[in-house]
Write a protein that holds these residues in place. Structure first.
Motif, PDB file in Angstrom:
ATOM      1  N   ARG A 175       0.819  -1.212   0.000  1.00 31.36           N
ATOM      2  CA  ARG A 175       0.000   0.000   0.000  1.00 31.36           C
ATOM      3  C   ARG A 175       0.858   1.269   0.000  1.00 31.36           C
ATOM      4  O   ARG A 175       0.509   2.255  -0.650  1.00 31.36           O
ATOM      5  CB  ARG A 175      -0.967  -0.008   1.188  1.00 31.36           C
ATOM      6  CG  ARG A 175      -2.097  -1.012   1.001  1.00 31.36           C
ATOM      7  CD  ARG A 175      -3.142  -0.960   2.089  1.00 31.36           C
ATOM      8  NE  ARG A 175      -4.222  -1.886   1.762  1.00 31.36           N
ATOM      9  CZ  ARG A 175      -5.254  -1.579   0.983  1.00 31.36           C
ATOM     10  NH1 ARG A 175      -5.357  -0.363   0.468  1.00 31.36           N
ATOM     11  NH2 ARG A 175      -6.185  -2.455   0.729  1.00 31.36           N
ATOM     12  N   GLU A 179       0.247   3.671  -3.097  1.00 35.42           N
ATOM     13  CA  GLU A 179      -0.217   5.027  -2.797  1.00 35.42           C
ATOM     14  C   GLU A 179       0.809   6.065  -3.243  1.00 35.42           C
ATOM     15  O   GLU A 179       0.457   7.150  -3.706  1.00 35.42           O
ATOM     16  CB  GLU A 179      -0.495   5.166  -1.301  1.00 35.42           C
ATOM     17  CG  GLU A 179      -1.628   4.304  -0.776  1.00 35.42           C
ATOM     18  CD  GLU A 179      -2.985   4.728  -1.273  1.00 35.42           C
ATOM     19  OE1 GLU A 179      -3.146   5.909  -1.648  1.00 35.42           O
ATOM     20  OE2 GLU A 179      -3.898   3.884  -1.296  1.00 35.42           O
ATOM     21  N   TYR A 286      -8.514  -2.084  -6.668  1.00 31.29           N
ATOM     22  CA  TYR A 286      -7.824  -1.794  -5.408  1.00 31.29           C
ATOM     23  C   TYR A 286      -8.594  -0.691  -4.687  1.00 31.29           C
ATOM     24  O   TYR A 286      -8.872   0.367  -5.260  1.00 31.29           O
ATOM     25  CB  TYR A 286      -6.394  -1.347  -5.718  1.00 31.29           C
ATOM     26  CG  TYR A 286      -5.646  -0.673  -4.578  1.00 31.29           C
ATOM     27  CD1 TYR A 286      -5.039  -1.426  -3.604  1.00 31.29           C
ATOM     28  CD2 TYR A 286      -5.553   0.720  -4.521  1.00 31.29           C
ATOM     29  CE1 TYR A 286      -4.334  -0.806  -2.572  1.00 31.29           C
ATOM     30  CE2 TYR A 286      -4.852   1.342  -3.500  1.00 31.29           C
ATOM     31  CZ  TYR A 286      -4.242   0.569  -2.525  1.00 31.29           C
ATOM     32  OH  TYR A 286      -3.553   1.183  -1.515  1.00 31.29           O
ATOM     33  N   ARG A 288      -8.662   2.116  -1.839  1.00 32.94           N
ATOM     34  CA  ARG A 288      -7.738   2.943  -1.062  1.00 32.94           C
ATOM     35  C   ARG A 288      -8.226   3.085   0.374  1.00 32.94           C
ATOM     36  O   ARG A 288      -9.414   2.996   0.647  1.00 32.94           O
ATOM     37  CB  ARG A 288      -7.611   4.329  -1.693  1.00 32.94           C
ATOM     38  CG  ARG A 288      -7.104   4.287  -3.131  1.00 32.94           C
ATOM     39  CD  ARG A 288      -6.801   5.650  -3.660  1.00 32.94           C
ATOM     40  NE  ARG A 288      -5.623   6.230  -3.037  1.00 32.94           N
ATOM     41  CZ  ARG A 288      -5.086   7.392  -3.378  1.00 32.94           C
ATOM     42  NH1 ARG A 288      -5.614   8.084  -4.356  1.00 32.94           N
ATOM     43  NH2 ARG A 288      -4.014   7.861  -2.771  1.00 32.94           N
TER      44      ARG A 288
END
Length: 288
Positions: A175, A179, A286, A288
């Motif tokens: 992540r 990100e 995906y 968030r």
């Protein structure tokens, strides 16, 4: 040889990069787009110095950087030649920078976490922010494993079994990388530095055994993840795990050529088909 010099273009007096960097970038672009093919001899240092109106030492520095990237080789008494790239380890970042010299940039990545892609993009996107690279559009697709699902790797070494705590650690790493890619690219669009920029991420429930990069759907970089035993900290305790090690994995480079039957062309086409098949079937969005 004059044709080769014509392919290398001219220096831009308004470009803040040093002349040696500009020369290296032009030769790199000619190699990556196959205007200079594997085995081709480069113009001599005096010829390039005369062409660009620079000192021979400036050309020498440019060639040294290309040699360090394993794009060229030099032979004493014979000159510099384009290295055969088909099955040799290469560094990713210079090729990503060359891809960003195109008006429309596409990158497809499949692998474990995307850390290498995030780090390779960082310096290149800094050059976009500084106005040294100016693509009209950037479209990135990222295909990574969903560590919320049990999988063979990573795993606790002692039991060789799936462990939620081990997967939670992998999820945090993934992540952070994903990100980072999303934030870096979308910021460019938010600031108006690129007319169109997007990152789409999808996940799947299998342990990846390799990493794959498709640049502008014309170049492929492929590398295997070795399974290694190492000790990491999980919940404050040293824990031995079997992990997928992607850092410093050799990447093998394939580029589109005029020969449709070449091994490189076939590998690139197979890579495109594989990526699209996973992307459109078992992969999912995906969150968030």
């Amino acid at each position: 040889m004059a044709d080769k010099l014509d392919y290398l273009g001219e220096l831009d007096p308004d470009d803040p990069k040093q002349a040696s960097q500009q020369i290296a970038n032009k030769i790199r672009a000619a190699i990556l787009t196959r205007r200079l093919a594997p085995g081709d001899k480069l113009p001599s240092q005096p010829e390039m110095a005369a062409r660009y109106g620079v000192a021979r030492e400036t050309v020498k520095r440019a060639l040294e950087s290309l040699r360090a990237e394993r794009l060229i080789i030099t032979r004493q008494g014979s000159g510099a030649f384009v290295r055969a790239q088909t099955q040799r380890p290469v560094e990713l970042r210079p090729h990503i920078e060359a891809a960003f010299e195109r008006p429309h940039v596409t990158i497809d990545f499949a692998g474990f976490s995307g850390e290498t892609l995030r780090d390779a993009l960082a310096e290149v996107l800094d050059k976009v922010r500084a106005g040294r690279l100016a693509p009209e559009s950037i479209a990135i697709r990222v295909l990574v494993s969903d560590t919320a699902a049990p999988m063979a790797l990573p795993a606790r070494a002692e039991t060789q079994a799936d462990d939620p705590a081990v997967r939670d650690r992998a999820d945090r790493i993934t992540r952070r990388a994903v990100e980072g890619i999303i934030d870096q690219v979308t910021e460019l669009a938010d600031l108006g530095l690129v007319p169109a920029a997007s990152v789409e991420v999808r996940m799947h429930r299998t342990s990846p055994q390799f990493k794959l990069y498709l640049l502008n759907r014309e170049e492929v970089f492929f590398g295997f993840y070795p399974a290694v035993e190492r000790t990491v900290t999980i919940k404050g305790e040293p824990t031995a795990i079997y992990d997928l090690m992607g850092k410093d994995v050799p990447l093998f480079h394939y580029a589109v050529t005029d020969d449709d039957a070449s091994h490189g062309n076939q590998f690139i086409e197979a890579s495109r088909q594989w990526f699209d098949s996973i992307w459109t079937t078992i992969a999912y969005r995906y969150d968030r």
